[in-house]
Design an enzyme around this catalytic site. Structure first.
Site, PDB file in Angstrom:
ATOM      1  N   ASP A 152       0.811  -1.216   0.000  1.00 10.87           N
ATOM      2  CA  ASP A 152       0.000   0.000   0.000  1.00 10.87           C
ATOM      3  C   ASP A 152       0.847   1.269   0.000  1.00 10.87           C
ATOM      4  O   ASP A 152       0.358   2.346   0.338  1.00 10.87           O
ATOM      5  CB  ASP A 152      -0.959   0.002   1.202  1.00 10.87           C
ATOM      6  CG  ASP A 152      -2.160   0.928   0.997  1.00 10.87           C
ATOM      7  OD1 ASP A 152      -2.499   1.189  -0.175  1.00 10.87           O
ATOM      8  OD2 ASP A 152      -2.741   1.381   1.993  1.00 10.87           O
TER       9      ASP A 152
ATOM     10  N   ASP B  48      -3.631  -4.596  -4.898  1.00  6.87           N
ATOM     11  CA  ASP B  48      -2.929  -3.347  -5.221  1.00  6.87           C
ATOM     12  C   ASP B  48      -1.467  -3.528  -5.622  1.00  6.87           C
ATOM     13  O   ASP B  48      -0.853  -2.592  -6.134  1.00  6.87           O
ATOM     14  CB  ASP B  48      -2.980  -2.341  -4.059  1.00  6.87           C
ATOM     15  CG  ASP B  48      -4.387  -1.904  -3.697  1.00  6.87           C
ATOM     16  OD1 ASP B  48      -5.294  -2.110  -4.518  1.00  6.87           O
ATOM     17  OD2 ASP B  48      -4.570  -1.367  -2.593  1.00  6.87           O
TER      18      ASP B  48
ATOM     19  N   ASP C 173     -11.641   1.302   5.669  1.00  8.78           N
ATOM     20  CA  ASP C 173     -10.513   1.436   4.743  1.00  8.78           C
ATOM     21  C   ASP C 173      -9.356   2.179   5.382  1.00  8.78           C
ATOM     22  O   ASP C 173      -8.235   2.159   4.857  1.00  8.78           O
ATOM     23  CB  ASP C 173     -10.939   2.194   3.481  1.00  8.78           C
ATOM     24  CG  ASP C 173     -11.930   1.423   2.636  1.00  8.78           C
ATOM     25  OD1 ASP C 173     -11.776   0.197   2.515  1.00  8.78           O
ATOM     26  OD2 ASP C 173     -12.871   2.045   2.099  1.00  8.78           O
TER      27      ASP C 173
END
Length: 449
Positions: free
Chosen positions: A247, A283, A423
């Site tokens: 991330d 991701d 999130d």
């Protein structure tokens, strides 16, 4: 041999063999300098993935620059990793990037690239290292050579050299996990709140496994989830989320250290029971190259796909979503990892793109990849996206999860992101992964079913 020639390390002429879509060029050793292998790891339409491996057979080197000229004027390098690559027309120059510049006698290093071509993709037959041409006897080899080497710290072993263990498309029902936060919240609730939370808690959702636990606990988590699903005769989906540089340091930042990732993957994979669906590293591919600390991310993902597949997983490489990467970019990056082991790709993980938009996007990618299958996260896409990704309000639960077996490339609709889990600390939410009941109730209340 002069000191300059010995310190240069050098390459030989190349020979080519083709197996399916994979072409391999291999060079023999120079008298006492080096060996280099140039490999077309995979090829599609007008693109290909190349790997170059340098083995130093002479005196130690502190840095290196490999150069060659493509035989065809239409051949180009568009992206690279583990080397600084510059091009001028058909001429290519690739230099070391610090941590991989030092090569002792007998040591090797490797870099990779994505290339394109127009009419044909012939293999270069002449190379230089540090300006010195190296020649020698050519010895053809069959099949692809090893995948890219690792980053500055120890990483996974070499890429796959054989095809995948074929795990067939599952059939039947998806497994409802009773060990997540939504199930506990549903059990504790009453009245209309309990009815709304039932929409989440009693719906099949993925099990997330990352480095917030020790490797042994993560292994046990995998074993527990897959054992329960296997005993019930159902299919569970599992998310692997521990890639180095995860991330890019944002709300879910972290990941396993580069030197520990391969071992962590092997430990977790050893807990697999049955044939779970595995979503590999949300991701990671979409953020490729966006920040430091990623190491050899291509190598990490290749290794993880291999280890998890061989343990029984049905692996889908996460590829972002339709509002993130173009079709061309998604295809190119997925081809960097390859499908020697992974069966397909995953879309819309933790995002809000509609199912129809995601499927249209997925079909375009699938067709470019020879029909590879894909799965879509529909957990929170019932109202589509408003352009925000972090705890946007006004969203809704999406299509219920199910396995798909039709004429499209779609293999399954899944709830990969767990609805009701934050999130991150944005839009009033708690820390990433924590239960946020107000958001859970809003998602359930807005659902169209």
């Amino acid at each position: 041999m002069s000191a300059r020639r010995t310190a240069s390390a050098l390459l030989t002429a190349a020979a080519l063999s083709v197996t399916g879509l994979t072409a391999v060029a291999s060079t023999a050793s120079a008298a006492d300098g080096c060996r280099v292998d140039y490999t077309v790891q995979s090829q599609w339409n007008s693109g290909f993935q190349g790997d170059v491996k340098i083995t130093n057979l002479g005196s130690p080197l502190s840095s290196w620059t490999v150069a060659w000229t493509f035989p065809s004027s239409g051949q180009r390098v568009s992206q690279s990793w583990n080397a600084n690559v510059t091009t001028s027309g058909s001429r290519v120059s690739a230099s070391s990037i610090g941590w991989n510049g030092s090569l002792g006698t007998g040591a090797s290093t490797q870099f990779g690239f994505i290339g394109s071509f127009t009419d044909s993709n012939p293999v270069p037959t002449s190379f230089t290292v540090n300006g010195v041409t190296c020649t020698g006897t050519v010895t053809p080899t069959q099949g692809p050579t090893q995948g890219p080497t690792q980053g500055p710290t120890q990483g996974p072993t070499q890429g796959p050299t054989q095809g995948p263990t074929q795990n067939p498309q599952p059939s039947g029902d998806l497994y409802v996990d009773t060990e997540n936060q939504s199930y506990a919240a549903w059990q504790a609730a009453s009245g209309s709140t309990k009815d709304l939370l039932a929409k989440i808690a009693l719906t099949p959702q993925s099990v997330w496994i990352g480095n917030w636990n020790s490797p042994s606990v993560s292994q046990q988590q995998m074993r527990d989830a897959t054992s329960r699903a296997s005993a019930a005769g159902k299919t569970v989906s599992v998310v692997i989320y521990a890639i180095p540089g995860r991330d890019c340091g944002s709300y879910s930042g972290g990941g396993v250290a580069e030197s520990e990732y391969a071992q962590w993957i092997d430990t977790v994979a050893s807990g697999i029971v049955g044939k779970p669906i595995v979503i590999l590293e949300p991701d990671a591919l979409a953020q490729l190259g966006d920040c430091g600390g990623q190491g050899d991310r291509v190598g990490f993902l290749r290794y993880a796909a291999k280890s998890l597949t061989q343990a029984g997983g049905r692996v889908y490489i996460d590829a972002g979503h339709s509002g993130w990467l173009s079709v061309d970019t998604a295809v190119n990056r997925l081809n960097q990892i390859g499908f020697q082991y992974a069966v397909g790709f995953a879309l819309n993980t933790s995002n809000y793109q509609t199912t129809s938009a995601s499927q249209q996007y997925g079909e375009q990618i699938s067709q470019r990849l020879g029909g590879k299958g894909y799965v879509i996260d529909t957990s929170r896409n019932g109202n589509g996206s408003n352009g925000e990704w972090c705890n946007p309000r006004g969203r809704a639960l999406g299509d219920k999860p199910r396995l798909v077996n039709d004429s499209t490339g779609l293999d399954a609709l899944l709830w990969v992101k767990l609805p009701g889990e934050s999130d991150g600390t944005c839009n009033g939410g708690p820390a990433a992964g924590q239960w946020w009941q107000d958001m859970a109730l809003e998602l359930a209340r807005n659902a169209k079913w």
